[in-house]
Design an enzyme around this catalytic site. Sequence first.
Site, PDB file in Angstrom:
ATOM      1  N   PHE A 241     -11.609  -7.904  13.737  1.00 58.68           N
ATOM      2  CA  PHE A 241     -10.339  -8.448  12.584  1.00 58.68           C
ATOM      3  C   PHE A 241     -10.019  -7.309  11.414  1.00 58.68           C
ATOM      4  CE2 PHE A 241      -9.195 -10.486   8.495  1.00 58.68           C
ATOM      5  CZ  PHE A 241      -7.805 -10.644   9.105  1.00 58.68           C
ATOM      6  N   GLN A 242      -8.990  -6.831  11.578  1.00 54.43           N
ATOM      7  CA  GLN A 242      -8.652  -5.545  10.493  1.00 54.43           C
ATOM      8  C   GLN A 242      -9.203  -4.436  10.866  1.00 54.43           C
ATOM      9  OE1 GLN A 242      -8.136  -7.284   6.691  1.00 54.43           O
ATOM     10  NE2 GLN A 242      -6.107  -8.009   6.912  1.00 54.43           N
TER      11      GLN A 242
ATOM     12  N   GLU B 230       0.796  -1.277  -0.130  1.00 52.22           N
ATOM     13  CA  GLU B 230       0.040   0.057   0.012  1.00 52.22           C
ATOM     14  C   GLU B 230       0.802   1.541  -0.066  1.00 52.22           C
ATOM     15  OE1 GLU B 230      -0.407  -2.790   1.719  1.00 52.22           O
ATOM     16  OE2 GLU B 230      -2.754  -3.135   1.708  1.00 52.22           O
TER      17      GLU B 230
ATOM     18  N   MET C 297      24.179   8.808   2.283  1.00 50.76           N
ATOM     19  CA  MET C 297      24.025  10.016   3.083  1.00 50.76           C
ATOM     20  C   MET C 297      24.313   9.771   4.492  1.00 50.76           C
ATOM     21  SD  MET C 297      23.909  13.032   2.211  1.00 50.76           S
ATOM     22  CE  MET C 297      22.806  13.702   0.956  1.00 50.76           C
TER      23      MET C 297
ATOM     24  N   LYS D 197     -17.714  -1.242   5.588  1.00 50.89           N
ATOM     25  CA  LYS D 197     -18.243  -2.098   4.616  1.00 50.89           C
ATOM     26  C   LYS D 197     -19.757  -2.057   4.485  1.00 50.89           C
ATOM     27  CE  LYS D 197     -17.126  -6.539   3.087  1.00 50.89           C
ATOM     28  NZ  LYS D 197     -16.479  -8.062   3.612  1.00 50.89           N
TER      29      LYS D 197
END
Lengths: 183, 586
Positions: free
Chosen positions: B114-115, B52, B482, B164
């Site tokens: 969940f999630q 993502e 760097m 949802k």
Amino acid sequence: MNAPAAPLSPYSSAPAASKIEVHTLSVLVDNEPGVLARVVGLFSGRGYNIESLTVAEVAHAEHLSRITIVTSGTPEMIEQIVHQLERLIPIHRVTDLTLRGGSIERELAMIKVAGRGENRVEAMRLADAFRARVVDATIDSFVFELTGNAGKIDQFVELMRPIGLVEVSRTGIAAMTRGPDAI
Amino acid sequence: MSEKMTGAQMVVTALKDQGVDTIFGYPGGAVLPIYDALFHQNSVKHVLVRHEQGAVHAAEGYARSSGKIGVVLVTSGPGATNAVTGLTDALLDSIPLVCITGQVPTHLIGSDAFQECDTVGITRHCTKHNYLVRQVEDLPRILHEAFYVAQHGRPGPVVIDIPKDVQFALGLYAGPENIEHKTYKPAFKGDLGRIDEALSWIAAAKRPIFYTGGGIINSGPEASALLRELVDLTGAPITSTLMGLGAYPASSPRWLGMLGMHGTYEANNAMHDCDLMIAIGARFDDRITGRIDAFSPGSRKIHIDIDPSSINKTVKVDLGIVGDCTAVLRDMVARWKERHLACDAAVLQKWWQEIDHWRARKSLAYRASNKVIKPQYAIQRLFELTRGRDTYISTEVGQHQMWAAQHYHFDEPNRWMTSGGLGTMGYGLPAAIGAQMAHPGSLVVDIAGEASILMNIQELSTAVQFRLPVKIFILNNQYMGMVRQWQELLHGGRYSESYSEALPDFVKLAEAYGCHGIRCADPNTLDAAILEMIETPKPVLFDCIVDREENCLPMIPSGKAHNEMILPDMETELGTAIDAAGKILV
């Protein structure tokens, strides 16, 4: 030997000499979930100070809430706070009441005092002098309700301490400009 | 016109109505209804990324190279949290994005389902604004409002978290006509009185300089065109930030190169010694200003910015103008002409003489070699060999990024995509994928470091799947370069954990993903290898083995002023260049 130079931070936005001021801000917001978290989170996230915060809906039909924030910082910091608040999407208007010539400020406090005999009489006498109302009383305690500016409440609490102060609950400051104009 | 549809259908319909043709995302349980709605149509193309974070950076690359809004679609919980780095990146670089996240059904919110995660809570500080949609009736308004907020005022990322059950619920859809946020109405035009004042200051200045930033690019191509006109009308020198490269052509003699920590000697000295600084769409970042109390001490400062909170934030300015760069520059050019203003050519001539004197130091010079590829040389050859092509460049973060900014020159805006504000390693490859989606026929090169590229290397799969011929040009010095440079500067050359012990074989890695791999370590064969990269019609991973110990110079050591630079021709021991006070400022 040369003394080591004091570290000069390129990140500080204000010179150290700048003096700290206390300002009261009035913030008109949409009354929607999470709006207070956005405002408070801005202060914590950017390291600004909140001395007092009050919030309540003020126009039900328009879904508007008014948040009054007392904050402290250099004039540059206060200017930043105002601009950063203005950037938040649900905020309608931010007014620095202190810059608008000061404001009338009021706070409500409830103060519980326990004691008998002389102390009880003294508590009542002082409450009278401060125009505090008794909102609860038992044989050995009082709850006083007191309205005024923050200094007056501080003073009353200090007087109650030796008499038998038990606890204090304060609302924080509600503020408004003087005169006929709205903010 | 309104019709009944599910929340998921509303999302897709709103994307179409907003003119979105491409979105970047990754499916998951809480966002499946929207994926199902995408399945039933052909006007919005979905690019499946492999992480993502890659989706957000790809949307950024798409937005920055095309001037459109980038759109991201991810699931709840880990999908949303993986997007946080990208959202923060977009916030700091002011990139317009709309990120749609799935959320568990409303009745499960708050139950540690969940999630489930508090997406609006987590993303509150890394978005311009965010929404949790509680009922389908609010969804059309919120969708269109999100697009409005993302692109108006100072652009930024907006998150819409959609449970949802709201995606399944039926409701009435309404189009974007007349959607305007009820309170958010940022200033667009600058105050004309202040603009006139600014122009009078410019005409009277003896040593003026334009200091421009990413705000010009974000404002659109017209802002860049107007900037060119204004600079030419005044005859003043111009420098820019990392984010502003391309707004003014690097090939112009008025262009002094980039300023700041790794800016040129002429740009930084001119900033230090100017008597008038005209800052446009730039925000006085600490990598630009160096030591604040020694920052351009003798100048008056004009600051043009769309965000009022940027004015006087770190540097106190003498004249602030709040407005969109395009609108303000249009007024400036028009008023300059109407008032028949002109700078005194003889006075400016003296200023240019000083600048030419600084230029003669050639602060971007380096020691050439025909045994080992110098990283600066690699960028210069890449620039020369891609010149004349329609080229877009993205970068990762580190030494290679600064070398690219110094040695790759841009004459047009929207051609340079780099993570400026947040400095996100792993930005370049997904950003290149986004740019290539927006410009399928153009050459897109991600200039990378071998450490940075590994942060989002999985997006090679995305490039292969969508036949995006992006080129990844790795300057491989086997160090987090760097980090190594700073350890040399500040920590006595103790290279704690900055050496990559177990690098992959990038050529084999490329082949494993189905890309073309090239390795080159010889300066004499570099040109041929770069041409092979350009001409291969598929994704290419180019492992360019460069000098391991080269440092990125010139540099303003932290805690120093603009006129205290370390130059390549100075025999300064880097380990002693920063004093104790400066060390804490890194």
